[in-house]
Design an enzyme around this catalytic site. Sequence first.
Site, PDB file in Angstrom:
ATOM      1  N   LYS A 113      18.100  38.049  84.384  1.00  0.00           N
ATOM      2  CA  LYS A 113      19.388  37.732  85.024  1.00  0.00           C
ATOM      3  C   LYS A 113      19.988  36.541  84.300  1.00  0.00           C
ATOM      4  CE  LYS A 113      21.950  39.052  88.588  1.00  0.00           C
ATOM      5  NZ  LYS A 113      22.032  40.375  89.199  1.00  0.00           N
TER       6      LYS A 113
HETATM    7  P1  NAD Z   1      32.154  40.924  93.560  1.00  0.00           P
HETATM    8  O1  NAD Z   1      32.412  39.574  93.035  1.00  0.00           O
HETATM    9  O2  NAD Z   1      32.863  42.109  92.973  1.00  0.00           O
HETATM   10  O3  NAD Z   1      32.420  40.997  95.149  1.00  0.00           O
HETATM   11  C1  NAD Z   1      31.897  40.115  96.089  1.00  0.00           C
HETATM   12  C2  NAD Z   1      32.916  40.052  97.240  1.00  0.00           C
HETATM   13  O4  NAD Z   1      32.310  39.377  98.344  1.00  0.00           O
HETATM   14  C3  NAD Z   1      34.165  39.266  96.876  1.00  0.00           C
HETATM   15  O5  NAD Z   1      35.296  40.027  97.275  1.00  0.00           O
HETATM   16  C4  NAD Z   1      34.039  37.973  97.692  1.00  0.00           C
HETATM   17  O6  NAD Z   1      35.290  37.439  98.101  1.00  0.00           O
HETATM   18  C5  NAD Z   1      33.229  38.424  98.876  1.00  0.00           C
HETATM   19  N1  NAD Z   1      32.450  37.373  99.519  1.00  0.00           N
HETATM   20  C6  NAD Z   1      31.718  36.390  98.930  1.00  0.00           C
HETATM   21  N2  NAD Z   1      31.101  35.638  99.864  1.00  0.00           N
HETATM   22  C7  NAD Z   1      31.438  36.163 101.061  1.00  0.00           C
HETATM   23  C8  NAD Z   1      31.106  35.840 102.400  1.00  0.00           C
HETATM   24  N3  NAD Z   1      30.322  34.821 102.703  1.00  0.00           N
HETATM   25  N4  NAD Z   1      31.629  36.623 103.383  1.00  0.00           N
HETATM   26  C9  NAD Z   1      32.433  37.671 103.112  1.00  0.00           C
HETATM   27  N5  NAD Z   1      32.779  38.017 101.846  1.00  0.00           N
HETATM   28  C10 NAD Z   1      32.284  37.277 100.840  1.00  0.00           C
HETATM   29  O7  NAD Z   1      30.566  41.116  93.451  1.00  0.00           O
HETATM   30  P2  NAD Z   1      29.740  42.475  93.488  1.00  0.00           P
HETATM   31  O8  NAD Z   1      29.498  42.919  92.102  1.00  0.00           O
HETATM   32  O9  NAD Z   1      30.351  43.393  94.476  1.00  0.00           O
HETATM   33  O10 NAD Z   1      28.337  41.922  94.029  1.00  0.00           O
HETATM   34  C11 NAD Z   1      28.120  41.666  95.414  1.00  0.00           C
HETATM   35  C12 NAD Z   1      26.630  41.559  95.638  1.00  0.00           C
HETATM   36  O11 NAD Z   1      25.985  42.780  95.219  1.00  0.00           O
HETATM   37  C13 NAD Z   1      25.910  40.448  94.875  1.00  0.00           C
HETATM   38  O12 NAD Z   1      24.821  40.009  95.643  1.00  0.00           O
HETATM   39  C14 NAD Z   1      25.405  41.179  93.633  1.00  0.00           C
HETATM   40  O13 NAD Z   1      24.308  40.505  93.028  1.00  0.00           O
HETATM   41  C15 NAD Z   1      24.980  42.478  94.257  1.00  0.00           C
HETATM   42  N6  NAD Z   1      24.879  43.612  93.337  1.00  0.00           N
HETATM   43  C16 NAD Z   1      25.931  44.002  92.570  1.00  0.00           C
HETATM   44  C17 NAD Z   1      25.793  45.120  91.757  1.00  0.00           C
HETATM   45  C18 NAD Z   1      26.945  45.659  90.951  1.00  0.00           C
HETATM   46  O14 NAD Z   1      26.802  46.744  90.379  1.00  0.00           O
HETATM   47  N7  NAD Z   1      28.086  45.009  90.906  1.00  0.00           N
HETATM   48  C19 NAD Z   1      24.574  45.808  91.675  1.00  0.00           C
HETATM   49  C20 NAD Z   1      23.518  45.372  92.485  1.00  0.00           C
HETATM   50  C21 NAD Z   1      23.682  44.292  93.318  1.00  0.00           C
END
Ligand code: NAD
Length: 423
Positions: A113
């Site tokens: 990561k």
């Molecule tokens: P992103 O930045 O696209 O979206 C995250 C969203 O969550 C944003 O819109 C943000 O405003 C919102 N947010 C942040 N803190 C918040 C809170 N306390 N309450 C409500 N909303 C909140 O990120 P993402 O890629 O969607 O990733 C989200 C999570 O999923 C992370 O933990 C990431 O590690 C995990 N993840 C992502 C992927 C991927 O393919 N993108 C894969 C596996 C895991």
Amino acid sequence: MTPKTISLEQEVNPWEAQAARFDFAAHKLNLDEGLWKILRYPTREIIVHIPVAMDDGRVEVFTGFRVQHSFARGPGKGGVRYSPDVTLDEVRALASWMTWKCAVVNIPFGGAKGGIIVDPKKLSKHELERLTRRYTAELSEFIGPEKDVPAPDMGTNEQTMAWMMDTYSMHMRQTVNAVVTGKPISIGGSRGRREATGRGVMIVCDEALKKFGLTREQTRVIVQGFGNVGSNSAQLMYDHGYKVVGVDELDGGLYNPNGINIDELMEYKQRNGSLVNFHGAEARPPQSLLTEDCDILVPAATENVITSRNAADIKCKILCEGANGPTTAAADEILTDKKVFVIPDILANAGGVTVSYFEWVQDRQGYFWKESAINEQLEQIMTSAFEDVVRYAETHQVNNRIAAYMLAIDRVAETIKQRGIYA
Ligand code: NAD
């Protein structure tokens, strides 16, 4: 599993959260002490301080990390996070989770990561490009299709991956598109990658519904976070008949007991950049929807949103962790007592890395698959991983999270023994 007296600060340290589950699962597996030591800590931790020329002529220095937890099953794999809150402990935890996640879905990667301490919203596009290129150049000897393959995470996207791919290729003096995944399709990205994590969330929820004898139409879903994972989960679940009754974002939540029209919400967010003042649902204060009555809760935003402070108030039947590390180890115990069916992060959000694996394979083949083939193979992998975890939980009389860790640790430990690293 975790002493109930620990401070909230300790409880929400992601590295402690990962280590608590790892130790518990390793103990249950009766893991050999040497293997325990190998797997408990990352193989390599890189810290870089990156100078960036800002648009106004100043020079800023940003700190970045890349942690490579394990190469036992293949090259490192894991996202790059841009956030002002990134810490080395968080990146360490996320790198370890990637090792376990790749093993749970049985794909040939280790775990890694990366992250940079930066608020990407405060930088211009040119500044972000210079930051990304310099970070990639600093890591160029440590990443590569056979070494470690980054991908997007919070605060990064397809554009970030395009810059990383281009910078790495400049240093290698040839185009190397398999160095990163989550790229735009035009430069070697995969069909279905953008929606893959959300699709995986829906697939495992479908499997869980079978256990509860529920239909999609009867199932009320609340999603926290409306970014890549949250919005795609909500959209796909809505398209397939689930009733999405709540969506929670940083600047406020939305609730409609009759279901929110997610097509309209997506369009609204596209137009306004926010969910605030959307007319198809009542406004709710941020975070309040986590404890609202529903059948499935999908935290898809960030770590530590379900802790010992609010776990007792959680009302869902199924907790499907779209985000990494949304639940602390102390909260796990409370949820287990409440008989909440948890689909743990290292299973629930593994759809993203699974399609990243397909992207890496396609780049190396130089042959690109149809979206239907991607989705079909994703479904096969996610459903069999779900079955593996549930069977492990039943056989070993542990909760699903510990079962997923046990399954993963067992698979990684087996590879280490076979390779003879531990001799
Ligand atoms: P992103 O930045 O696209 O979206 C995250 C969203 O969550 C944003 O819109 C943000 O405003 C919102 N947010 C942040 N803190 C918040 C809170 N306390 N309450 C409500 N909303 C909140 O990120 P993402 O890629 O969607 O990733 C989200 C999570 O999923 C992370 O933990 C990431 O590690 C995990 N993840 C992502 C992927 C991927 O393919 N993108 C894969 C596996 C895991």
